[in-house]
Design a protein around this motif. Structure first.
Motif, mmCIF file in Angstrom:
data_model
loop_
_atom_site.group_PDB
_atom_site.id
_atom_site.type_symbol
_atom_site.label_atom_id
_atom_site.label_comp_id
_atom_site.label_asym_id
_atom_site.label_seq_id
_atom_site.Cartn_x
_atom_site.Cartn_y
_atom_site.Cartn_z
ATOM 1 N N ARG A 174 37.355 -34.505 41.009
ATOM 2 C CA ARG A 174 38.963 -34.426 40.579
ATOM 3 C C ARG A 174 39.655 -35.357 41.657
ATOM 4 O O ARG A 174 39.314 -35.298 42.774
ATOM 5 N N PRO A 175 40.855 -35.706 41.199
ATOM 6 C CA PRO A 175 41.752 -36.508 42.023
ATOM 7 C C PRO A 175 42.158 -35.401 43.101
ATOM 8 O O PRO A 175 42.574 -34.430 43.206
ATOM 9 N N LYS A 176 42.207 -36.174 44.633
ATOM 10 C CA LYS A 176 42.742 -35.331 45.641
ATOM 11 C C LYS A 176 44.098 -34.465 45.193
ATOM 12 O O LYS A 176 43.924 -33.445 45.742
ATOM 13 N N PHE A 177 45.092 -35.252 44.790
ATOM 14 C CA PHE A 177 46.099 -34.407 44.711
ATOM 15 C C PHE A 177 46.317 -33.147 43.776
ATOM 16 O O PHE A 177 47.204 -32.245 43.887
ATOM 17 N N LEU A 178 45.148 -32.781 42.876
ATOM 18 C CA LEU A 178 45.028 -31.514 42.163
ATOM 19 C C LEU A 178 44.598 -30.406 43.171
ATOM 20 O O LEU A 178 44.864 -29.424 42.716
ATOM 21 N N HIS A 179 44.153 -30.733 44.384
ATOM 22 C CA HIS A 179 43.843 -29.798 45.457
ATOM 23 C C HIS A 179 44.842 -29.094 45.849
ATOM 24 O O HIS A 179 44.830 -27.962 46.398
ATOM 25 N N TYR A 180 46.163 -29.768 45.962
ATOM 26 C CA TYR A 180 47.094 -29.243 46.998
ATOM 27 C C TYR A 180 48.046 -28.283 46.624
ATOM 28 O O TYR A 180 48.890 -27.506 47.120
ATOM 29 N N LEU A 186 56.429 -35.171 43.683
ATOM 30 C CA LEU A 186 57.016 -36.530 43.370
ATOM 31 C C LEU A 186 55.582 -37.451 42.857
ATOM 32 O O LEU A 186 54.854 -37.728 43.399
ATOM 33 N N ILE A 187 56.117 -37.957 41.764
ATOM 34 C CA ILE A 187 55.302 -39.023 41.006
ATOM 35 C C ILE A 187 56.047 -40.427 41.033
ATOM 36 O O ILE A 187 57.150 -40.676 40.429
ATOM 37 N N SER A 188 55.713 -41.388 41.850
ATOM 38 C CA SER A 188 56.653 -42.602 41.942
ATOM 39 C C SER A 188 56.577 -43.585 40.861
ATOM 40 O O SER A 188 57.101 -44.555 40.543
ATOM 41 N N GLY A 189 55.397 -43.565 39.982
ATOM 42 C CA GLY A 189 55.270 -44.672 39.038
ATOM 43 C C GLY A 189 53.652 -44.685 38.789
ATOM 44 O O GLY A 189 52.884 -44.278 39.533
ATOM 45 N N ILE A 190 53.351 -45.122 37.531
ATOM 46 C CA ILE A 190 52.058 -45.175 37.116
ATOM 47 C C ILE A 190 51.846 -46.591 36.653
ATOM 48 O O ILE A 190 52.427 -47.203 35.811
ATOM 49 N N GLU A 209 49.521 -36.484 34.640
ATOM 50 C CA GLU A 209 49.803 -35.546 33.649
ATOM 51 C C GLU A 209 49.346 -33.960 34.059
ATOM 52 O O GLU A 209 49.856 -32.893 34.067
ATOM 53 N N LEU A 210 48.022 -33.970 34.490
ATOM 54 C CA LEU A 210 47.171 -32.925 34.996
ATOM 55 C C LEU A 210 48.175 -32.314 36.224
ATOM 56 O O LEU A 210 48.423 -31.099 36.514
ATOM 57 N N VAL A 232 57.914 -40.122 29.943
ATOM 58 C CA VAL A 232 57.467 -39.255 28.980
ATOM 59 C C VAL A 232 56.975 -38.047 29.644
ATOM 60 O O VAL A 232 56.813 -36.784 29.271
ATOM 61 N N ILE A 233 56.123 -38.036 30.728
ATOM 62 C CA ILE A 233 55.506 -36.968 31.252
ATOM 63 C C ILE A 233 56.446 -36.195 32.185
ATOM 64 O O ILE A 233 56.482 -34.849 31.875
ATOM 65 N N GLY A 234 57.381 -36.684 32.805
ATOM 66 C CA GLY A 234 58.519 -36.123 33.398
ATOM 67 C C GLY A 234 59.254 -35.247 32.570
ATOM 68 O O GLY A 234 59.836 -34.204 32.958
ATOM 69 N N GLN A 235 59.561 -35.968 31.402
ATOM 70 C CA GLN A 235 60.743 -35.190 30.400
ATOM 71 C C GLN A 235 60.024 -34.041 29.516
ATOM 72 O O GLN A 235 60.639 -33.298 29.040
ATOM 73 N N LYS A 236 58.687 -33.632 29.993
ATOM 74 C CA LYS A 236 57.967 -32.715 28.954
ATOM 75 C C LYS A 236 58.349 -31.479 29.404
ATOM 76 O O LYS A 236 58.470 -31.321 30.700
ATOM 77 N N GLU A 237 58.667 -30.647 28.523
ATOM 78 C CA GLU A 237 58.970 -29.184 28.736
ATOM 79 C C GLU A 237 57.931 -28.441 29.281
ATOM 80 O O GLU A 237 56.971 -28.451 28.675
#
Length: 451
Positions: A174-180, A186-190, A209-210, A232-237
């Motif tokens: 799993r990506p490290k950021f999912l543990h925190y 903040l997501i700066s760009g993909i 997105e996770l 698209v990810i950010g504006q999702k309800e």
């Protein structure tokens, strides 16, 4: 927390050795192992009495007297120390798991994204320190005024974490950021990277997105609205999640100096430059606002921010000539950094030099992602080392493959450091700006001689 005995498997890693030092300074008993330790980790561990006497893996270091084992990504699944710890049932953590465990009662701010996360984290830390706020942190570069890249205390009410998308440990993909589990993310760009872990762009995007979907009720998601996929990810309800989009802060360049343009029509001089950094600054400002830093307080502090180590770092300026070095290695980073230097110095002759050093950048199937990324430079050169390809067990690539991938017929390509050094020394008299971009060292390039 009472003092504990903690062993690090892969203590030489960038984040790992900083965490080891931070816990040592908190009074814990720290031991560690690694089969290769490079600078600056080696010197820093030695300064704190934490450098292993011998490189390698030693299962006898693992005993039931340990309170915990922290395992880094450099270790393999069949690591003998890891196997011994599992057999003894000693509590084991990846370093993101341990950071979360230590910060469960704090407000957690996580900065993620394919590019810019180190700089944004650094900006936030600089502003908080400037205003004497109490905070813990984890950042991926050495910062001026900070002794360590990790700080963990009992008293700080907030922790600011640079969260990357790399796997957490050899036994946890799993990506490290999912543990925190951030309260503010903040997501700066993909931009697709790490093809050895995420074989397609879609799988890579899914990780971010996770992260967004895992935001708690009352959480705050900050994102770059100019990034199409991220928008698209950010504006999702998401139920009870507050969305805060940002874009580049207004700025202007005059005589090689970048100025912020504020709502009060004032011009504030900066020590950093580039549109990508104006986006980074805007993101940092948005987060700081949620941490109680007013707009005026942010502006006052950010003017003295010099940037993180090797993030568009000005190495020297002598007369009309300037040398920059940057950690850029992924295609989007190479393009953003080169264009930033071009925008700052529109009339200067720019010599841009890139090292293909990571698994992704040396992957023959990924090379095409670099097409036209160096077009903003007057002279462009790429270096890679055939030995690195062999070590990473990758398919060989040729200089012609690299030229075709970058889409520049005049691209210079070198595979030997000595040849690159000789060529650069010949070119420097005609260049105004030398831009070195790499997460490595160009095979040990003698930067002092170039300077």
């Amino acid at each position: 927390m009472k003092p504990q005995a903690i062993h690090f498997i892969s203590i030489g890693g960038s984040a790992m050795h900083n965490l080891a030092i931070a816990l040592h300074q908190q009074g814990h008993t720290i031991t560690g192992s690694d089969d290769e330790i490079y600078e600056p980790s080696r010197t820093r561990l030695a300064q704190h009495g934490l450098l292993p006497e011998t490189e390698g893996w030693f299962p006898e270091k693992i005993s039931d007297r340990l309170d915990a084992v922290i395992v880094g990504m450099h270790a393999r699944k069949d690591n003998p120390e890891l196997a011994r710890a599992q057999a003894l049932g000693i509590p084991m953590y990846s370093y993101p798991e341990y950071i979360y465990r230590h910060s469960e009662n704090k407000q957690r701010v996580v900065i993620a994204g394919s590019h810019g996360k180190t700089t944004i984290t650094s900006m936030i830390l600089h502003v908080l320190k400037y205003h004497k706020r109490e905070f813990d942190y984890l950042v991926g570069a050495q910062l001026e005024g900070f002794d360590n890249m990790v700080k963990l205390t009992q008293r700080a009410p907030v922790i600011v974490i640079e969260g990357d998308e790399y796997a957490s440990s050899p036994v946890d993909s799993r990506p490290k950021f999912l543990h925190y589990q951030p309260h503010i993310a903040l997501i700066s760009g993909i931009a697709w990277d790490h093809v050895n872990i995420y074989p397609t762009y879609e799988v890579y995007v899914d990780q971010f997105e996770l992260l967004a979907d895992a935001m708690p009720k009352g959480g705050i998601l900050v994102f770059d609205q100019t990034d199409d996929m991220l928008d698209v990810i950010g504006q999702k309800e998401r139920e009870d999640v507050h969305r805060l989009p940002y874009k580049a802060h207004p700025y202007e360049i005059k005589d090689g100096q970048t100025f912020l343009l504020t709502k009060q029509n004032t011009r504030l001089p900066l020590l950093i430059f580039g549109e990508h950094n104006m986006k980074n600054l805007s993101g940092a400002m948005t987060v700081c606002d949620r941490l109680g830093i007013t707009e005026d307080m942010f502006y006052e502090a950010i003017q003295s921010f010099k940037g993180a180590s090797r993030r568009l770092e000005r190495v020297t300026t002598q007369g009309s000539k300037t040398v920059f070095r940057d950690f850029a290695h992924a295609p989007s980073k190479v393009e953003a950094t080169t264009e930033a230097v071009r925008e700052q110095f529109p009339d200067k002759k720019i010599l841009a030099c890139v090292e293909l050093h990571t698994f992704s950048s040396l992957n023959k199937n990924f090379l095409s992602q670099y097409k036209n990324r160096l077009d903003a430079a007057d002279v462009a050169v790429v270096y890679y080392n055939a030995h690195t390809l062999a070590v990473k067990r990758l398919e060989p690539i040729t200089p012609d493959d690299v030229k075709a991938a970058f889409g520049r017929a005049d691209l210079q390509v070198f595979t030997e450091t000595a040849d690159l050094q000789t060529w650069l020394l010949q070119q420097l008299p005609q260049a105004d700006v030398l831009l070195l971009m790499s997460s490595g060292t160009f095979g040990g390039l003698d930067l002092n001689t170039l300077i």
